[in-house]
Motif scaffolding. Structure first.
Motif, mmCIF file in Angstrom:
data_model
loop_
_atom_site.group_PDB
_atom_site.id
_atom_site.type_symbol
_atom_site.label_atom_id
_atom_site.label_comp_id
_atom_site.label_asym_id
_atom_site.label_seq_id
_atom_site.Cartn_x
_atom_site.Cartn_y
_atom_site.Cartn_z
ATOM 1 N N GLU A 51 -16.896 14.730 -13.891
ATOM 2 C CA GLU A 51 -16.731 15.878 -12.996
ATOM 3 C C GLU A 51 -16.423 15.459 -11.565
ATOM 4 O OE1 GLU A 51 -19.766 19.085 -15.153
ATOM 5 O OE2 GLU A 51 -20.090 18.463 -13.071
ATOM 6 N N ALA A 52 -17.105 14.438 -11.092
ATOM 7 C CA ALA A 52 -16.977 14.064 -9.684
ATOM 8 C C ALA A 52 -17.248 12.580 -9.524
ATOM 9 C CB ALA A 52 -17.952 14.879 -8.827
ATOM 10 N N ALA A 53 -16.916 12.054 -8.331
ATOM 11 C CA ALA A 53 -17.140 10.640 -8.048
ATOM 12 C C ALA A 53 -17.331 10.460 -6.553
ATOM 13 C CB ALA A 53 -15.973 9.787 -8.538
ATOM 14 N N ALA A 54 -18.091 9.427 -6.175
ATOM 15 C CA ALA A 54 -18.325 9.106 -4.771
ATOM 16 C C ALA A 54 -18.055 7.623 -4.553
ATOM 17 C CB ALA A 54 -19.754 9.457 -4.356
ATOM 18 N N PHE A 55 -17.352 7.316 -3.467
ATOM 19 C CA PHE A 55 -17.007 5.936 -3.121
ATOM 20 C C PHE A 55 -18.159 5.304 -2.348
ATOM 21 C CE2 PHE A 55 -14.858 2.589 -0.697
ATOM 22 C CZ PHE A 55 -14.021 2.040 -1.655
ATOM 23 N N PHE A 56 -18.466 4.054 -2.678
ATOM 24 C CA PHE A 56 -19.537 3.305 -2.028
ATOM 25 C C PHE A 56 -18.998 1.959 -1.553
ATOM 26 C CE2 PHE A 56 -21.966 6.339 -4.376
ATOM 27 C CZ PHE A 56 -23.196 6.470 -3.726
ATOM 28 N N PRO A 57 -19.566 1.421 -0.468
ATOM 29 C CA PRO A 57 -19.114 0.109 -0.009
ATOM 30 C C PRO A 57 -19.457 -1.016 -0.973
ATOM 31 C CG PRO A 57 -20.985 0.849 1.297
ATOM 32 C CD PRO A 57 -20.559 2.004 0.458
ATOM 33 N N ALA B 227 0.809 -1.222 0.000
ATOM 34 C CA ALA B 227 0.000 0.000 0.000
ATOM 35 C C ALA B 227 0.840 1.268 0.000
ATOM 36 C CB ALA B 227 -0.952 -0.006 1.198
ATOM 37 N N GLY B 228 2.022 1.211 0.608
ATOM 38 C CA GLY B 228 2.863 2.396 0.659
ATOM 39 C C GLY B 228 3.372 2.851 -0.692
ATOM 40 N N THR B 229 3.252 2.011 -1.711
ATOM 41 C CA THR B 229 3.694 2.404 -3.055
ATOM 42 C C THR B 229 2.682 3.288 -3.761
ATOM 43 O OG1 THR B 229 2.740 0.436 -4.122
ATOM 44 C CG2 THR B 229 4.979 0.233 -3.249
ATOM 45 N N VAL B 230 1.446 3.344 -3.245
ATOM 46 C CA VAL B 230 0.413 4.133 -3.929
ATOM 47 C C VAL B 230 -0.172 5.243 -3.059
ATOM 48 C CG1 VAL B 230 -0.243 2.311 -5.534
ATOM 49 C CG2 VAL B 230 -1.354 2.407 -3.290
ATOM 50 N N HIS B 231 0.194 5.261 -1.772
ATOM 51 C CA HIS B 231 -0.359 6.300 -0.899
ATOM 52 C C HIS B 231 0.549 6.474 0.312
ATOM 53 C CE1 HIS B 231 -3.714 8.916 0.207
ATOM 54 N NE2 HIS B 231 -3.568 8.508 1.446
ATOM 55 N N ASP B 232 0.591 7.680 0.834
ATOM 56 C CA ASP B 232 1.404 7.988 2.003
ATOM 57 C C ASP B 232 0.755 7.388 3.247
ATOM 58 O OD1 ASP B 232 2.952 9.009 4.013
ATOM 59 O OD2 ASP B 232 2.490 11.112 3.622
ATOM 60 N N LEU B 233 1.361 6.338 3.781
ATOM 61 C CA LEU B 233 0.786 5.666 4.937
ATOM 62 C C LEU B 233 1.046 6.433 6.230
ATOM 63 C CD1 LEU B 233 1.515 1.896 4.160
ATOM 64 C CD2 LEU B 233 -0.401 3.340 3.468
ATOM 65 N N GLY B 234 1.764 7.529 6.146
ATOM 66 C CA GLY B 234 1.941 8.392 7.309
ATOM 67 C C GLY B 234 0.739 9.287 7.563
ATOM 68 N N GLU B 235 -0.194 9.329 6.610
ATOM 69 C CA GLU B 235 -1.416 10.115 6.805
ATOM 70 C C GLU B 235 -2.317 9.451 7.840
ATOM 71 O OE1 GLU B 235 -3.574 10.795 3.245
ATOM 72 O OE2 GLU B 235 -2.017 12.015 2.298
ATOM 73 N N TRP B 236 -3.220 10.253 8.392
ATOM 74 C CA TRP B 236 -4.219 9.701 9.304
ATOM 75 C C TRP B 236 -5.217 8.856 8.523
ATOM 76 C CZ3 TRP B 236 -2.917 10.054 14.168
ATOM 77 C CH2 TRP B 236 -2.147 11.136 14.592
ATOM 78 N N THR B 237 -5.854 7.951 9.219
ATOM 79 C CA THR B 237 -6.876 7.123 8.569
ATOM 80 C C THR B 237 -8.056 7.998 8.143
ATOM 81 O OG1 THR B 237 -7.948 6.617 10.682
ATOM 82 C CG2 THR B 237 -6.259 5.078 9.899
ATOM 83 N N ASP B 238 -8.800 7.494 7.163
ATOM 84 C CA ASP B 238 -9.991 8.197 6.686
ATOM 85 C C ASP B 238 -11.076 8.171 7.762
ATOM 86 O OD1 ASP B 238 -9.930 5.264 5.913
ATOM 87 O OD2 ASP B 238 -12.051 5.685 5.575
ATOM 88 N N ASP C 52 -13.029 10.857 3.936
ATOM 89 C CA ASP C 52 -11.974 11.792 3.554
ATOM 90 C C ASP C 52 -10.672 11.019 3.327
ATOM 91 O OD1 ASP C 52 -11.136 11.130 6.096
ATOM 92 O OD2 ASP C 52 -11.264 13.166 6.928
ATOM 93 N N GLY C 53 -9.551 11.712 3.258
ATOM 94 C CA GLY C 53 -8.258 11.066 3.148
ATOM 95 C C GLY C 53 -8.126 10.171 1.929
ATOM 96 N N VAL C 54 -7.731 8.917 2.162
ATOM 97 C CA VAL C 54 -7.457 7.993 1.067
ATOM 98 C C VAL C 54 -8.713 7.670 0.274
ATOM 99 C CG1 VAL C 54 -7.728 5.929 2.517
ATOM 100 C CG2 VAL C 54 -6.308 5.827 0.455
ATOM 101 N N VAL C 55 -9.869 7.712 0.909
ATOM 102 C CA VAL C 55 -11.124 7.465 0.178
ATOM 103 C C VAL C 55 -11.366 8.584 -0.824
ATOM 104 C CG1 VAL C 55 -13.627 7.212 0.394
ATOM 105 C CG2 VAL C 55 -12.121 6.124 2.070
ATOM 106 N N ALA C 56 -11.163 9.811 -0.401
ATOM 107 C CA ALA C 56 -11.320 10.944 -1.317
ATOM 108 C C ALA C 56 -10.318 10.860 -2.464
ATOM 109 C CB ALA C 56 -11.157 12.257 -0.556
ATOM 110 N N GLU C 57 -9.134 10.319 -2.196
ATOM 111 C CA GLU C 57 -8.134 10.162 -3.250
ATOM 112 C C GLU C 57 -8.614 9.167 -4.305
ATOM 113 O OE1 GLU C 57 -4.878 10.418 -5.654
ATOM 114 O OE2 GLU C 57 -5.577 11.771 -4.081
ATOM 115 N N VAL C 58 -9.236 8.083 -3.882
ATOM 116 C CA VAL C 58 -9.807 7.127 -4.836
ATOM 117 C C VAL C 58 -10.866 7.812 -5.693
ATOM 118 C CG1 VAL C 58 -11.125 4.986 -5.089
ATOM 119 C CG2 VAL C 58 -9.330 5.138 -3.374
#
Length: 381
Positions: free
Chosen positions: A76-82, A44-55, A59-65
């Protein structure tokens, strides 16, 4: 709690698949918890900074996706769903409210009709209509001339239960144009949209541009843990976020799924064209292998495959074919086929399976595939 016979069979299958040295694809669900967690932690560290706080609530990594996916699709926009079921149901509900028409035109073999327990009707109050019942994508004429009104056309790309089939680019353009001539909006069920580009001959943004909204999955083709994204106009996505909360999809933390989604976009997405190309080699070898065997009848569908997935049909009961498949994996270390299912219609004794060609399958030559078919058929005697 007593272990059921089905649980025993499942354990046997999973063990045989996991121990196989030769496979055409490895599903994410084939791994143990320890293996899956260790792999995610290592990569996972190859695609995102794991030093960030959890989502927290998206927010955070979810918003990045979300940002990454919207960019890949040119939306224009996107929303993550389970789940994709939730994402798609909310998209269709939002469009129904905007068009003032609860009718959704889709194929009777599409995911909402076959695999969601009538959720569109029971949960969202929508109504479905079918421009065609043929096991293929609906044509522009069928959409244009359909006698009932509808507010949204949903197109599943590819149509999985018909054999992962796709229209041509010209047919897709014509069908979406026909829907708009009826003042309907267009939504793509793109759970497997990622692998459609080679057959359609267009990039993802150009494909997505034919629709008003698109849903994509991260675990079906990209080896993610779970999760989906709904992409489209900013106003639609914001409305979908509201309904996501109402439907219970505002999950507190989703970083494992989000990190695996980013890994899939980084690693698997660029390789999908090679999987699609090699699936044609494997499918052709399967067809030749069965034609040369003692099997009285067989069918590879479609031939050639439209994506990296296709069906194989044989005139045997599913239990017989399952046993031959597991036995081959246990005895030879080669997993050729996974689960077989009885044909949904027609005479008894006809079954089919779905074949996926991914990274491990690239090592298979046509000769390898034909030899594996011969070994499989020998277990049907």
């Amino acid at each position: 709690m007593a272990v059921t016979d089905e649980q025993k069979r499942r354990h046997r299958r999973l063990t045989a698949w996991q121990r196989s040295e030769r496979v055409l694809a490895r599903a994410s669900a084939d791994h143990t918890l320890a293996t899956r967690l260790a792999s995610l932690a290592a990569d996972a560290g190859t695609v995102h900074d794991l030093g960030e706080w959890t989502d927290v609530y998206g927010d955070g990594v979810v918003a990045e996706v979300e940002r990454r996916t919207a960019g890949l699709l040119g939306m224009e926009a996107a929303a993550f769903f389970p789940t994709g079921t939730m994402a798609q149901q909310i998209a269709l509900r939002c469009w129904a409210g905007r068009t003032k028409d609860p009718a959704v035109a889709l194929h009777p073999l599409s995911h909402p009709e076959v695999h969601e327990r009538s959720a569109l009707t029971e949960v969202s109050g929508l109504r479905t209509v079918h421009p065609t019942t043929a096991p293929r994508q609906a044509t522009a004429d069928e959409i244009r001339d359909f006698p009932e009104p509808f507010g949204t056309l949903m197109v599943e790309l590819p149509l999985r239960d018909a054999g992962f089939v796709l229209p041509s680019w010209e047919e897709l353009e014509a069908s979406t144009t026909a829907a708009r001539e009826r003042d309907a909006v267009v939504h793509f069920d793109g759970a497997r949209l990622w692998e459609c580009a080679p057959h359609l001959g267009r990039g993802l943004p150009e494909i997505a541009a034919l629709a008003d909204s698109v849903y994509v999955s991260f675990y079906k083709s990209l080896d993610g843990l779970s999760g989906a994204v709904l992409a489209g106009p900013e106003s639609l996505v914001e409305e979908a976020r509201t309904w996501r909360h109402r439907y219970g999809g505002q999950v507190f933390q989703q970083y494992p799924a989000a990190l695996s989604a980013l890994l899939g976009l980084e690693r698997e997405l660029p390789r999908l064209p090679s999987y699609v190309a090699h699936a044609k080699v494997v499918a052709s070898a399967f067809a030749e292998g069965f034609a040369d065997s003692a099997v009285p009848w067989s069918r590879v569908h479609p031939e050639p495959p439209h994506t990296h997935q296709f069906q194989v049909w044989l005139p045997y009961d599913a239990d017989v074919l399952d046993e031959a498949s597991v036995s081959q994996a246990e005895e030879t270390g080669v997993t050729l086929f996974r689960r077989w299912s009885p044909a949904p219609s027609g005479p008894p004794g006809l079954s089919f399976t779905e074949v996926t060609v991914a990274a491990p399958g690239l090592e298979w030559t046509a000769t390898d595939a034909k030899e594996a078919v011969a070994q499989f058929v020998a277990r049907l005697a």
